[in-house]
Design a protein around this motif. Structure first.
Motif, short mmCIF file in Angstrom:
data_model
loop_
_atom_site.label_atom_id
_atom_site.label_comp_id
_atom_site.label_asym_id
_atom_site.label_seq_id
_atom_site.Cartn_x
_atom_site.Cartn_y
_atom_site.Cartn_z
N PHE A 1 33.65 44.38 36.96
CA PHE A 1 33.87 44.10 37.57
C PHE A 1 33.66 42.26 38.14
CE2 PHE A 1 32.21 42.09 42.53
CZ PHE A 1 33.08 42.84 43.26
N LEU A 2 33.27 41.93 37.48
CA LEU A 2 33.87 40.44 37.66
C LEU A 2 34.21 40.04 36.32
CD1 LEU A 2 29.44 39.22 38.19
CD2 LEU A 2 31.31 39.55 39.40
N ALA A 3 34.99 40.92 35.46
CA ALA A 3 35.60 39.94 34.51
C ALA A 3 37.13 39.06 35.73
CB ALA A 3 36.46 41.68 33.68
N SER A 4 37.79 38.77 34.70
CA SER A 4 39.06 37.78 34.85
C SER A 4 39.73 39.26 34.54
CB SER A 4 39.69 37.26 34.12
OG SER A 4 39.89 37.44 31.96
N PRO A 5 41.09 38.94 35.48
CA PRO A 5 42.38 39.61 35.96
C PRO A 5 42.74 40.06 33.72
CG PRO A 5 42.53 38.37 36.89
CD PRO A 5 41.68 38.01 36.65
#
Length: 286
Positions: A261-265
């Motif tokens: 969820f918190l990863a970069s695009p």
């Protein structure tokens, strides 16, 4: 004489059995409490990442919460269409939220995210009661900065429990809406689902962060977003929470995994687009 001795022996055995059961229950409850504390409040130190790494200016804030100081970031958006107070998950700190802050900021949302007691560089020891106090202290600072801007609460993972618990105890905490991303149904359900406790012994796990019970007291609109491939909290947990809420909207999408969820695009490479669109759509009209 023999009959009396038999009765005394039976009584002794019964009392011994009762004593053993009582001691076993007490020990089990103590073990359950210890495991709850260790597994629920898994803290993480503050990393080096900040919003400036993605070209966003922010305010570094100290929040006084009872006898401790909490660390927080406030990221104002120009001509903000809304503001969001974030309740993050376990084993996280402010630095883990840089990419999520960027997503929220790009949609015209001012962002206020804080570390609970014992998380990141915040002082104190985490507990249900401490985090409940933290939530109100953070909300007070949040409201002082956003004025009359439309406001929202965003809880992710364990943060959904912290958020709902706070709203259940602090009636003054109000907003235009509540967004629950990847919610758990309850700590007991999580313990059973993970296999750490058998259903028959679930009573040894404190009934804390019971979102199914807590959400019933929320009168604000509730948007719930969950992934079929979450991998940690199954979809039925989100469905259970949604069913208990009088005014909830549930969106179930195919990706991402819970930890993504918190990863970069770029890291997600397209996964999680629908998830984030649902989260952002609950707080913006675009």
């Amino acid at each position: 004489m023999v009959v009396n001795m038999s009765k005394k022996l039976i009584l002794f055995l019964i009392m011994s059995l009762i004593t053993t059961i009582v001691i076993t229950v007490i020990v089990s409850l103590n073990i359950g409490q210890k495991q709850f504390q260790e597994s629920t409040f898994a803290v993480s130190p503050l990393g080096s990442a900040t919003p400036t790494d993605v070209g966003i200016q922010y305010e570094d804030i100290d929040i006084e919460a009872n006898d401790r100081v909490l660390k927080a970031w406030y990221v104002p958006a120009k001509d903000a269409m809304g503001a969001v107070l974030v309740f993050h998950g376990q084993n996280e700190s402010l630095s883990n939220w840089v990419w999520a802050i960027q997503r929220l900021h790009q949609r015209g949302l001012s962002v206020f995210v804080f570390d609970y007691s014992g998380f990141g560089q915040s002082q104190g020891k985490p507990s249900v009661e401490a985090l409940r106090e933290d939530a109100l202290a953070a909300y007070t600072q949040f409201k002082a900065r956003i004025g009359n801007t439309a406001s929202y609460f965003l809880g992710y993972s364990l943060g959904t429990g912290v958020l709902i618990d706070a709203l259940s105890h602090h009636q003054q905490m109000t907003a235009n809406g509540v967004v629950l991303a990847s919610p758990l149904s309850s700590i007991r359900d999580v313990a059973i689902e993970s296999g750490s406790v058998l259903p028959i012994f679930s009573f040894v796990v404190p009934d804390a962060y019971n979102n199914v019970t807590g959400v019933t007291s929320i009168t604000m609109p509730v948007s719930i977003v969950h992934s079929e491939t979450d991998g940690r909290f199954p979809v039925w947990m989100a469905q259970k929470v949604a069913k208990a809420a009088a005014n909830a909207n549930l969106t179930v999408v195919s990706t991402p995994k819970h930890s993504e969820f918190l990863a970069s695009p770029e890291q997600l490479n397209g996964a999680g687009v629908q998830f984030w669109n649902a989260v952002l759509g609950a707080m913006t009209s675009d």
